[in-house]
Enzyme design. Sequence first.
Site, short mmCIF file in Angstrom:
data_model
loop_
_atom_site.label_atom_id
_atom_site.label_comp_id
_atom_site.label_asym_id
_atom_site.label_seq_id
_atom_site.Cartn_x
_atom_site.Cartn_y
_atom_site.Cartn_z
N GLU A 1 -34.28 57.00 19.27
CA GLU A 1 -33.15 57.22 19.71
C GLU A 1 -32.49 58.48 19.64
OE1 GLU A 1 -30.36 54.33 18.07
OE2 GLU A 1 -31.19 52.62 18.93
N GLU B 1 -36.28 47.49 20.18
CA GLU B 1 -35.11 46.95 19.16
C GLU B 1 -34.06 46.25 20.02
OE1 GLU B 1 -32.96 49.63 16.64
OE2 GLU B 1 -34.68 51.07 16.43
C1 FCB Z 1 -30.23 51.41 16.27
C2 FCB Z 1 -31.35 52.26 15.20
C3 FCB Z 1 -31.45 51.12 13.88
C4 FCB Z 1 -30.56 50.40 13.58
C5 FCB Z 1 -29.76 49.40 14.71
C6 FCB Z 1 -28.74 48.64 14.33
O1 FCB Z 1 -29.45 52.46 16.88
O2 FCB Z 1 -32.20 52.76 15.86
O3 FCB Z 1 -31.95 52.02 12.82
O4 FCB Z 1 -29.42 51.04 12.68
O5 FCB Z 1 -29.04 50.58 15.64
#
Ligand code: FCB
Length: 416
Positions: free
Chosen positions: A152, A319
């Site tokens: 990110e 994620e």
């Molecule tokens: C994302 C991050 C991860 C975690 C989630 C909830 O933005 O990559 O580290 O904090 O959010």
Amino acid sequence: MIEFPDSFLFGTATSSYQIEGDNVWSDWWYWAEKGKLPKAGKACNHWELYREDIELMASLDYLAYRFSVEWARIFPEEGKLNDSALERYQDIIDFLNKKGITPMLTIHHFTLPMWFALKGGFEKEENLKYWEEYVSVIAELKGVEFVATFNEPMVYVVAGYLMGMWPPFKKNPLRVGKVAVNIINAHAIAYEILHGKFKVGIVKNYQHFIPASDSKRDKEARDRVDYLFNWAFIDGIFYGSYESFMKKYKVNESDLDFIGINYYNIQKVKKSWNPLNPFIVEDADVSRKTDMGWSVYPKGIYEGIKAFSRYEKPMYITENGIATLDDEWRIEFIVQHLQYVHKAIKEGLDINGYFYWSFMDNYEWAEGFRPRFGLIEIDYETFERKPRRSAYIYGEIAKKKEISDELLEKYGLKEI
Ligand code: FCB
């Protein structure tokens, strides 16, 4: 019942600083000591309990695991390589492979060694030589199929250099461009070193934006924010140009073997009258917000995959998860997002895996330990790991590569 392809990877994700504990050489640790951030302390004590954690993953039938390595552990001081840290990461990889779990490694997940941060971090192009040294060491690791260079990058840049919420706590729009550009170049450097040895990609956060109203102003504001946040960065890598910062780079589309997509929530965008702060971005209106205050919108995962397919690269959901103490909601969240991932697969989109965030509860950056994203509950006093019901249900999905009628009936969206 819905079925996923045999090759589809069902995994979980974490990052080093959030779970390992005692990352004393990192910038986040330094700022926590100064009282600017919550302290991470021993976090989940994963640095000592990693074998137990991997055993647990295997016993739950998870097939893949995304984790990150901590630069500050590998190089606690400038030019000083810590071999034992590297050996530990190799052991983590070996143990994952032994248990039949596919590792995906992230090189940079928000934190920096403090010595590197003190030199100006990614603000200075000349600092990329330290990054190069670090990446060359990563290249020695064996048994990894997937490597993501940055997690990110846009979130990192915006939180650290525009909103001033994360280290180095700057609010400087001019700096944002510079750091983003250096990170694009850092990605290119890493790609050159690592490609051929691993599949090398980048992990991008996809935020689903809608206009706050039907007005032309708000719709245009939505499009602008969508471009800047979701696309400017990868366009920079892909086309070797960066519209917003007017520069040309040596990088190009061959610099990506895959794209990782992190997807969580939906936000609304409004045009403000303040020229210094032209866009107001807020969580969209929903009946119930998560413990992060985020608005859930399962269809957004499908919209994200569809939009990222423009780059014609293999994609992974690296994620997706929910902070809640209501584990029934977590199960519903997983089932409904997977229904939309499945829709994308059915439509022929090149989406090859899904990593739930997170394997276990952990240190959620500026929010500290309060939000609970884990499939596994952590007792931060005893470090006991307790799988939630969602952990077993997700394992069942991973093992059979299908979502049963029973689960769909109880938790699924009826029409998608
Ligand atoms: C994302 C991050 C991860 C975690 C989630 C909830 O933005 O990559 O580290 O904090 O959010």
